[in-house]
Design a protein around this motif. Sequence first.
Motif, PDB file in Angstrom:
ATOM      1  N   ILE A  10       8.645 -59.731 101.960  1.00 41.01           N
ATOM      2  CA  ILE A  10       8.541 -58.190 101.997  1.00 41.01           C
ATOM      3  C   ILE A  10       7.633 -57.514 103.192  1.00 41.01           C
ATOM      4  O   ILE A  10       8.084 -56.574 103.630  1.00 41.01           O
ATOM      5  CB  ILE A  10       8.003 -57.690 100.477  1.00 41.01           C
ATOM      6  N   GLN A  11       6.702 -58.262 103.637  1.00 41.30           N
ATOM      7  CA  GLN A  11       5.885 -57.655 104.584  1.00 41.30           C
ATOM      8  C   GLN A  11       6.560 -57.714 105.992  1.00 41.30           C
ATOM      9  O   GLN A  11       6.027 -57.240 106.764  1.00 41.30           O
ATOM     10  CB  GLN A  11       4.494 -58.414 104.466  1.00 41.30           C
ATOM     11  N   ARG A  12       7.333 -58.831 106.076  1.00 39.23           N
ATOM     12  CA  ARG A  12       8.052 -58.920 107.399  1.00 39.23           C
ATOM     13  C   ARG A  12       9.305 -58.032 107.488  1.00 39.23           C
ATOM     14  O   ARG A  12      10.015 -58.010 108.378  1.00 39.23           O
ATOM     15  CB  ARG A  12       8.316 -60.319 107.521  1.00 39.23           C
ATOM     16  N   LEU A  13       9.592 -57.165 106.494  1.00 40.25           N
ATOM     17  CA  LEU A  13      10.843 -56.277 106.484  1.00 40.25           C
ATOM     18  C   LEU A  13      10.894 -55.465 107.624  1.00 40.25           C
ATOM     19  O   LEU A  13       9.808 -54.754 108.047  1.00 40.25           O
ATOM     20  CB  LEU A  13      10.997 -55.696 105.172  1.00 40.25           C
ATOM     21  N   PRO A  14      12.000 -55.133 108.202  1.00 39.62           N
ATOM     22  CA  PRO A  14      12.016 -54.050 109.392  1.00 39.62           C
ATOM     23  C   PRO A  14      11.925 -52.667 108.871  1.00 39.62           C
ATOM     24  O   PRO A  14      11.670 -52.490 107.662  1.00 39.62           O
ATOM     25  CB  PRO A  14      13.690 -54.025 109.726  1.00 39.62           C
ATOM     26  N   ALA A  15      12.043 -51.580 109.647  1.00 37.10           N
ATOM     27  CA  ALA A  15      11.726 -50.391 109.339  1.00 37.10           C
ATOM     28  C   ALA A  15      12.559 -49.935 108.311  1.00 37.10           C
ATOM     29  O   ALA A  15      12.121 -49.068 107.066  1.00 37.10           O
ATOM     30  CB  ALA A  15      11.977 -49.295 110.538  1.00 37.10           C
ATOM     31  N   VAL A  16      13.904 -50.094 108.008  1.00 40.71           N
ATOM     32  CA  VAL A  16      14.856 -50.085 106.889  1.00 40.71           C
ATOM     33  C   VAL A  16      15.493 -51.088 106.481  1.00 40.71           C
ATOM     34  O   VAL A  16      15.909 -51.986 107.451  1.00 40.71           O
ATOM     35  CB  VAL A  16      15.823 -48.676 107.443  1.00 40.71           C
ATOM     36  N   VAL A  17      15.955 -51.246 105.341  1.00 37.16           N
ATOM     37  CA  VAL A  17      16.567 -52.270 104.775  1.00 37.16           C
ATOM     38  C   VAL A  17      17.742 -52.031 103.875  1.00 37.16           C
ATOM     39  O   VAL A  17      17.823 -50.607 103.533  1.00 37.16           O
ATOM     40  CB  VAL A  17      15.658 -53.175 103.875  1.00 37.16           C
ATOM     41  N   ASP A  18      18.820 -53.032 103.970  1.00 36.38           N
ATOM     42  CA  ASP A  18      19.977 -52.576 103.179  1.00 36.38           C
ATOM     43  C   ASP A  18      19.640 -52.382 101.643  1.00 36.38           C
ATOM     44  O   ASP A  18      18.430 -52.933 101.326  1.00 36.38           O
ATOM     45  CB  ASP A  18      21.181 -53.720 103.148  1.00 36.38           C
ATOM     46  N   LEU A  19      20.586 -51.939 100.959  1.00 37.25           N
ATOM     47  CA  LEU A  19      20.273 -51.856  99.583  1.00 37.25           C
ATOM     48  C   LEU A  19      19.953 -53.009  98.481  1.00 37.25           C
ATOM     49  O   LEU A  19      19.044 -52.999  97.653  1.00 37.25           O
ATOM     50  CB  LEU A  19      21.383 -50.779  98.842  1.00 37.25           C
ATOM     51  N   VAL A  20      20.683 -53.929  98.850  1.00 32.93           N
ATOM     52  CA  VAL A  20      20.636 -55.120  98.238  1.00 32.93           C
ATOM     53  C   VAL A  20      19.150 -55.665  98.480  1.00 32.93           C
ATOM     54  O   VAL A  20      18.590 -56.350  97.487  1.00 32.93           O
ATOM     55  CB  VAL A  20      21.696 -56.291  98.543  1.00 32.93           C
ATOM     56  N   THR A  21      18.754 -55.693  99.936  1.00 28.36           N
ATOM     57  CA  THR A  21      17.479 -56.315 100.066  1.00 28.36           C
ATOM     58  C   THR A  21      16.279 -55.748  99.288  1.00 28.36           C
ATOM     59  O   THR A  21      15.412 -56.290  98.794  1.00 28.36           O
ATOM     60  CB  THR A  21      17.216 -56.332 101.511  1.00 28.36           C
ATOM     61  N   ALA A  22      16.549 -54.345  99.216  1.00 29.41           N
ATOM     62  CA  ALA A  22      15.394 -53.537  98.477  1.00 29.41           C
ATOM     63  C   ALA A  22      15.496 -53.695  96.998  1.00 29.41           C
ATOM     64  O   ALA A  22      14.334 -53.987  96.501  1.00 29.41           O
ATOM     65  CB  ALA A  22      15.696 -51.929  98.791  1.00 29.41           C
ATOM     66  N   GLY A  23      16.676 -53.906  96.623  1.00 28.47           N
ATOM     67  CA  GLY A  23      16.691 -54.355  95.135  1.00 28.47           C
ATOM     68  C   GLY A  23      16.355 -55.674  94.833  1.00 28.47           C
ATOM     69  O   GLY A  23      15.386 -56.002  94.025  1.00 28.47           O
ATOM     70  N   GLN A  24      16.341 -56.612  95.856  1.00 32.56           N
ATOM     71  CA  GLN A  24      15.856 -57.998  95.728  1.00 32.56           C
ATOM     72  C   GLN A  24      14.268 -57.794  95.673  1.00 32.56           C
ATOM     73  O   GLN A  24      13.647 -58.617  95.157  1.00 32.56           O
ATOM     74  CB  GLN A  24      15.990 -58.971  96.792  1.00 32.56           C
ATOM     75  N   ALA A  25      13.823 -56.890  96.483  1.00 34.90           N
ATOM     76  CA  ALA A  25      12.440 -56.776  96.516  1.00 34.90           C
ATOM     77  C   ALA A  25      11.755 -56.212  95.242  1.00 34.90           C
ATOM     78  O   ALA A  25      10.579 -56.438  95.053  1.00 34.90           O
ATOM     79  CB  ALA A  25      11.849 -55.845  97.585  1.00 34.90           C
ATOM     80  N   LEU A  26      12.390 -55.594  94.481  1.00 35.28           N
ATOM     81  CA  LEU A  26      12.166 -54.904  93.191  1.00 35.28           C
ATOM     82  C   LEU A  26      12.527 -55.892  92.087  1.00 35.28           C
ATOM     83  O   LEU A  26      12.313 -55.415  90.982  1.00 35.28           O
ATOM     84  CB  LEU A  26      12.654 -53.611  93.078  1.00 35.28           C
ATOM     85  N   GLY A  27      13.384 -56.931  92.450  1.00 36.04           N
ATOM     86  CA  GLY A  27      13.657 -58.116  91.185  1.00 36.04           C
ATOM     87  C   GLY A  27      14.924 -57.335  90.580  1.00 36.04           C
ATOM     88  O   GLY A  27      14.887 -58.053  89.378  1.00 36.04           O
ATOM     89  N   LEU A  28      15.772 -56.624  91.179  1.00 29.00           N
ATOM     90  CA  LEU A  28      16.989 -56.213  90.550  1.00 29.00           C
ATOM     91  C   LEU A  28      18.168 -57.037  91.182  1.00 29.00           C
ATOM     92  O   LEU A  28      17.958 -57.323  92.322  1.00 29.00           O
ATOM     93  CB  LEU A  28      17.103 -54.705  90.942  1.00 29.00           C
ATOM     94  N   GLY A  29      19.182 -57.002  90.309  1.00 26.27           N
ATOM     95  CA  GLY A  29      20.409 -57.903  90.660  1.00 26.27           C
ATOM     96  C   GLY A  29      21.284 -56.823  91.700  1.00 26.27           C
ATOM     97  O   GLY A  29      21.037 -55.534  91.549  1.00 26.27           O
ATOM     98  N   ARG A  30      22.087 -57.259  92.124  1.00 21.48           N
ATOM     99  CA  ARG A  30      23.234 -56.411  93.102  1.00 21.48           C
ATOM    100  C   ARG A  30      23.865 -55.290  92.393  1.00 21.48           C
ATOM    101  O   ARG A  30      23.906 -54.197  92.639  1.00 21.48           O
ATOM    102  CB  ARG A  30      24.136 -57.429  93.755  1.00 21.48           C
ATOM    103  N   THR A  31      24.407 -55.683  90.788  1.00 22.30           N
ATOM    104  CA  THR A  31      25.052 -54.838  90.070  1.00 22.30           C
ATOM    105  C   THR A  31      24.363 -53.573  89.760  1.00 22.30           C
ATOM    106  O   THR A  31      24.444 -52.324  89.931  1.00 22.30           O
ATOM    107  CB  THR A  31      25.779 -55.363  88.886  1.00 22.30           C
ATOM    108  N   LYS A  32      22.915 -54.094  89.306  1.00 24.09           N
ATOM    109  CA  LYS A  32      22.068 -52.927  88.979  1.00 24.09           C
ATOM    110  C   LYS A  32      21.510 -52.215  89.920  1.00 24.09           C
ATOM    111  O   LYS A  32      21.542 -50.813  89.926  1.00 24.09           O
ATOM    112  CB  LYS A  32      20.770 -53.670  88.148  1.00 24.09           C
ATOM    113  N   THR A  33      21.302 -52.714  91.176  1.00 28.92           N
ATOM    114  CA  THR A  33      20.939 -51.916  92.317  1.00 28.92           C
ATOM    115  C   THR A  33      21.809 -50.830  92.510  1.00 28.92           C
ATOM    116  O   THR A  33      21.407 -49.682  92.820  1.00 28.92           O
ATOM    117  CB  THR A  33      20.704 -52.837  93.480  1.00 28.92           C
TER     118      THR A  33
END
Length: 89
Positions: A10-33
Amino acid sequence: MKAGLSLAEIQRLPAVVDLVTAGQALGLGRTKTYALARTGDFPCRLLRVGRSYLVPTAELLSLLGLPPAGAPREPDDRPDTSAGPAAKE
C-alpha cells in the motif's frame, strides 16, 4: 480470490490506482468494489477516466489512517535500545 494488499504494498502505490487495486487495499473483492463504485458508495473519491475508475492514493491512505507516501514518520514513544543496555553510573 487474491488476498488484500500488505502495508508495504500500500505504501508503494503510485499517485492514483485502479479501482480493483483500491478495493484490494480495503479488503474488498472485485464484484463488491465495482458495485460500490456504480452506486456512488465507494468510500474514496473516484476519478472517471473514459470507462475506467481511478482512486487517488492519498485519499485511500487517509481512509486507512496511514500517512501519505514520503511524509515524515511520527516520533516513536518507545525508548531507544539500539545502543544496548544503559550504562550504570
